[in-house]
Scaffold this motif. Structure first.
Motif, PDB file in Angstrom:
ATOM      1  N   SER A  92      -2.017  83.617  -5.645  1.00  0.00           N
ATOM      2  CA  SER A  92      -2.675  84.009  -4.402  1.00  0.00           C
ATOM      3  C   SER A  92      -1.707  83.826  -3.234  1.00  0.00           C
ATOM      4  O   SER A  92      -0.766  83.024  -3.326  1.00  0.00           O
ATOM      5  CB  SER A  92      -3.913  83.145  -4.178  1.00  0.00           C
ATOM      6  OG  SER A  92      -3.526  81.813  -3.895  1.00  0.00           O
ATOM      7  N   PRO A  93      -1.925  84.539  -2.143  1.00  0.00           N
ATOM      8  CA  PRO A  93      -1.071  84.329  -0.964  1.00  0.00           C
ATOM      9  C   PRO A  93      -1.072  82.875  -0.495  1.00  0.00           C
ATOM     10  O   PRO A  93      -0.043  82.349  -0.104  1.00  0.00           O
ATOM     11  CB  PRO A  93      -1.688  85.247   0.092  1.00  0.00           C
ATOM     12  CG  PRO A  93      -2.368  86.315  -0.694  1.00  0.00           C
ATOM     13  CD  PRO A  93      -2.871  85.643  -1.942  1.00  0.00           C
ATOM     14  N   THR A  94      -2.223  82.225  -0.590  1.00  0.00           N
ATOM     15  CA  THR A  94      -2.298  80.822  -0.176  1.00  0.00           C
ATOM     16  C   THR A  94      -1.379  79.952  -1.022  1.00  0.00           C
ATOM     17  O   THR A  94      -0.625  79.142  -0.487  1.00  0.00           O
ATOM     18  CB  THR A  94      -3.749  80.308  -0.281  1.00  0.00           C
ATOM     19  OG1 THR A  94      -4.597  81.144   0.514  1.00  0.00           O
ATOM     20  CG2 THR A  94      -3.861  78.875   0.184  1.00  0.00           C
ATOM     21  N   LEU A  95      -1.419  80.147  -2.339  1.00  0.00           N
ATOM     22  CA  LEU A  95      -0.558  79.355  -3.224  1.00  0.00           C
ATOM     23  C   LEU A  95       0.914  79.626  -2.938  1.00  0.00           C
ATOM     24  O   LEU A  95       1.714  78.693  -2.840  1.00  0.00           O
ATOM     25  CB  LEU A  95      -0.868  79.656  -4.691  1.00  0.00           C
ATOM     26  CG  LEU A  95       0.002  78.927  -5.712  1.00  0.00           C
ATOM     27  CD1 LEU A  95      -0.220  77.423  -5.654  1.00  0.00           C
ATOM     28  CD2 LEU A  95      -0.251  79.452  -7.113  1.00  0.00           C
ATOM     29  N   LEU A  96       1.278  80.889  -2.773  1.00  0.00           N
ATOM     30  CA  LEU A  96       2.677  81.227  -2.480  1.00  0.00           C
ATOM     31  C   LEU A  96       3.143  80.582  -1.180  1.00  0.00           C
ATOM     32  O   LEU A  96       4.207  79.968  -1.127  1.00  0.00           O
ATOM     33  CB  LEU A  96       2.847  82.746  -2.388  1.00  0.00           C
ATOM     34  CG  LEU A  96       2.951  83.496  -3.694  1.00  0.00           C
ATOM     35  CD1 LEU A  96       2.873  84.998  -3.454  1.00  0.00           C
ATOM     36  CD2 LEU A  96       4.238  83.146  -4.403  1.00  0.00           C
ATOM     37  N   ILE A  97       2.339  80.717  -0.152  1.00  0.00           N
ATOM     38  CA  ILE A  97       2.723  80.170   1.160  1.00  0.00           C
ATOM     39  C   ILE A  97       2.807  78.645   1.090  1.00  0.00           C
ATOM     40  O   ILE A  97       3.727  78.045   1.636  1.00  0.00           O
ATOM     41  CB  ILE A  97       1.758  80.656   2.257  1.00  0.00           C
ATOM     42  CG1 ILE A  97       1.959  82.165   2.470  1.00  0.00           C
ATOM     43  CG2 ILE A  97       1.969  79.892   3.558  1.00  0.00           C
ATOM     44  CD1 ILE A  97       0.920  82.821   3.347  1.00  0.00           C
ATOM     45  N   GLU A  98       1.852  78.010   0.394  1.00  0.00           N
ATOM     46  CA  GLU A  98       1.896  76.552   0.242  1.00  0.00           C
ATOM     47  C   GLU A  98       3.177  76.106  -0.462  1.00  0.00           C
ATOM     48  O   GLU A  98       3.856  75.193  -0.010  1.00  0.00           O
ATOM     49  CB  GLU A  98       0.702  76.058  -0.579  1.00  0.00           C
ATOM     50  CG  GLU A  98      -0.582  75.965   0.175  1.00  0.00           C
ATOM     51  CD  GLU A  98      -1.727  75.472  -0.702  1.00  0.00           C
ATOM     52  OE1 GLU A  98      -1.529  75.278  -1.923  1.00  0.00           O
ATOM     53  OE2 GLU A  98      -2.818  75.283  -0.153  1.00  0.00           O
ATOM     54  N   GLU A 135       0.084  80.020   9.412  1.00  0.00           N
ATOM     55  CA  GLU A 135      -1.133  79.920  10.203  1.00  0.00           C
ATOM     56  C   GLU A 135      -2.241  80.797   9.644  1.00  0.00           C
ATOM     57  O   GLU A 135      -3.414  80.576   9.915  1.00  0.00           O
ATOM     58  CB  GLU A 135      -0.854  80.306  11.662  1.00  0.00           C
ATOM     59  CG  GLU A 135       0.139  79.387  12.330  1.00  0.00           C
ATOM     60  CD  GLU A 135       0.647  79.930  13.659  1.00  0.00           C
ATOM     61  OE1 GLU A 135       0.094  80.934  14.142  1.00  0.00           O
ATOM     62  OE2 GLU A 135       1.601  79.354  14.193  1.00  0.00           O
ATOM     63  N   ALA A 136      -1.874  81.811   8.840  1.00  0.00           N
ATOM     64  CA  ALA A 136      -2.859  82.743   8.298  1.00  0.00           C
ATOM     65  C   ALA A 136      -3.665  82.127   7.158  1.00  0.00           C
ATOM     66  O   ALA A 136      -4.731  82.616   6.816  1.00  0.00           O
ATOM     67  CB  ALA A 136      -2.170  84.014   7.808  1.00  0.00           C
ATOM     68  N   VAL A 137      -3.154  81.066   6.566  1.00  0.00           N
ATOM     69  CA  VAL A 137      -3.862  80.381   5.475  1.00  0.00           C
ATOM     70  C   VAL A 137      -3.915  78.900   5.791  1.00  0.00           C
ATOM     71  O   VAL A 137      -3.135  78.396   6.587  1.00  0.00           O
ATOM     72  CB  VAL A 137      -3.170  80.600   4.109  1.00  0.00           C
ATOM     73  CG1 VAL A 137      -3.144  82.055   3.735  1.00  0.00           C
ATOM     74  CG2 VAL A 137      -1.786  80.005   4.088  1.00  0.00           C
ATOM     75  N   VAL A 161      -2.970  79.212 -12.292  1.00  0.00           N
ATOM     76  CA  VAL A 161      -2.338  78.218 -11.425  1.00  0.00           C
ATOM     77  C   VAL A 161      -3.148  77.980 -10.159  1.00  0.00           C
ATOM     78  O   VAL A 161      -3.389  76.830  -9.770  1.00  0.00           O
ATOM     79  CB  VAL A 161      -0.900  78.655 -11.053  1.00  0.00           C
ATOM     80  CG1 VAL A 161      -0.273  77.681 -10.077  1.00  0.00           C
ATOM     81  CG2 VAL A 161      -0.048  78.764 -12.291  1.00  0.00           C
ATOM     82  N   ALA A 162      -3.587  79.055  -9.525  1.00  0.00           N
ATOM     83  CA  ALA A 162      -4.302  78.925  -8.251  1.00  0.00           C
ATOM     84  C   ALA A 162      -5.607  78.157  -8.423  1.00  0.00           C
ATOM     85  O   ALA A 162      -5.912  77.243  -7.644  1.00  0.00           O
ATOM     86  CB  ALA A 162      -4.556  80.297  -7.648  1.00  0.00           C
ATOM     87  N   ALA A 163      -6.386  78.501  -9.453  1.00  0.00           N
ATOM     88  CA  ALA A 163      -7.666  77.818  -9.680  1.00  0.00           C
ATOM     89  C   ALA A 163      -7.442  76.352 -10.037  1.00  0.00           C
ATOM     90  O   ALA A 163      -8.155  75.470  -9.545  1.00  0.00           O
ATOM     91  CB  ALA A 163      -8.448  78.525 -10.779  1.00  0.00           C
ATOM     92  N   ALA A 164      -6.455  76.096 -10.891  1.00  0.00           N
ATOM     93  CA  ALA A 164      -6.164  74.716 -11.291  1.00  0.00           C
ATOM     94  C   ALA A 164      -5.741  73.887 -10.091  1.00  0.00           C
ATOM     95  O   ALA A 164      -6.225  72.763  -9.887  1.00  0.00           O
ATOM     96  CB  ALA A 164      -5.080  74.697 -12.364  1.00  0.00           C
ATOM     97  N   ARG A 165      -4.848  74.426  -9.287  1.00  0.00           N
ATOM     98  CA  ARG A 165      -4.345  73.689  -8.120  1.00  0.00           C
ATOM     99  C   ARG A 165      -5.463  73.419  -7.121  1.00  0.00           C
ATOM    100  O   ARG A 165      -5.596  72.306  -6.607  1.00  0.00           O
ATOM    101  CB  ARG A 165      -3.206  74.460  -7.472  1.00  0.00           C
ATOM    102  CG  ARG A 165      -2.592  73.740  -6.290  1.00  0.00           C
ATOM    103  CD  ARG A 165      -1.419  74.522  -5.739  1.00  0.00           C
ATOM    104  NE  ARG A 165      -0.990  74.014  -4.468  1.00  0.00           N
ATOM    105  CZ  ARG A 165      -0.200  72.971  -4.291  1.00  0.00           C
ATOM    106  NH1 ARG A 165       0.261  72.327  -5.337  1.00  0.00           N
ATOM    107  NH2 ARG A 165       0.139  72.553  -3.092  1.00  0.00           N
TER     108      ARG A 165
END
Length: 190
Positions: A92-98, A135-137, A161-165
């Motif tokens: 997800s974009p959130t995971l990538l940005i994190e 700032e977007a996430v 990965v995203a759901a697990a994290r």
């Protein structure tokens, strides 16, 4: 350049949709496994047009943040549109940005089809270039080693990965053991 399309979904394929705009059907490559599309939906897609010698390809995203992240991925050496789309399909974009903002390529490496060197390059090249995308996430705090082990175990069990994290991050208390974190996460995950 085509930057945005507004139309109706007439066909859904693996990582692509056909979007009918005023009677013209555009094939738009998109991370269909991370976004739920429905036939006959009227949607707006933010696009990136890849111009090659033999083709003009459109890549589309539901949010402008996703499109901007895709364009940043293209700035990483040896990552083209198809590779960038594969990364976007897996995370997800959130995971990538994190992961990029925390300088943590390890979690990205667990994505299917994305090599360790590629993940390290993504993080190294884009760490300083995220700008206002953070700032977007809502960027969460980095995971500790115990949480990382629990995430690894959940991925080994077949969870993405995203759901697990996300599950581990939201259901972990200070001092929890790996087994306890996994047990709590399994109660929350479908």
């Amino acid at each position: 350049m085509i930057r945005q399309l507004h139309g109706m979904i007439t066909h859904i394929e693996d990582n692509a949709i056909v979007l009918s705009v005023n009677g013209v059907g555009y094939l738009v490559h998109t991370p269909t496994n991370t976004t739920v599309y429905t036939l006959n939906d009227d949607i707006v897609v933010y696009t990136y047009m890849a111009v090659r010698e033999t083709a003009l390809d459109l890549y589309g995203f539901i949010t402008d943040t996703e499109r901007r992240l895709f364009e940043l991925l293209l700035k990483v050496p040896k990552i083209g549109p198809k590779s960038a789309l594969q990364v976007m399909c897996q995370a997800s974009p959130t995971l990538l940005i994190e992961q990029i903002s925390h300088n943590e390529p390890a979690q990205l490496h667990k994505l299917s089809g994305v090599g360790k060197k590629t993940c390290e390059n993504i993080v190294a090249q884009l760490h300083e270039k995220l700008g206002d995308l953070t700032e977007a996430v809502t960027v969460s705090k980095p995971v500790d080693p115990t949480q990382a082990d629990a995430i690894d175990a959940l991925i080994a069990l077949g969870y993405d990965v995203a759901a697990a994290r996300e599950t581990v991050a939201t259901h972990t208390s200070e001092g929890d053991s790996v087994n306890h974190i996994i047990k709590k996460a399994l109660q929350q995950l479908p």
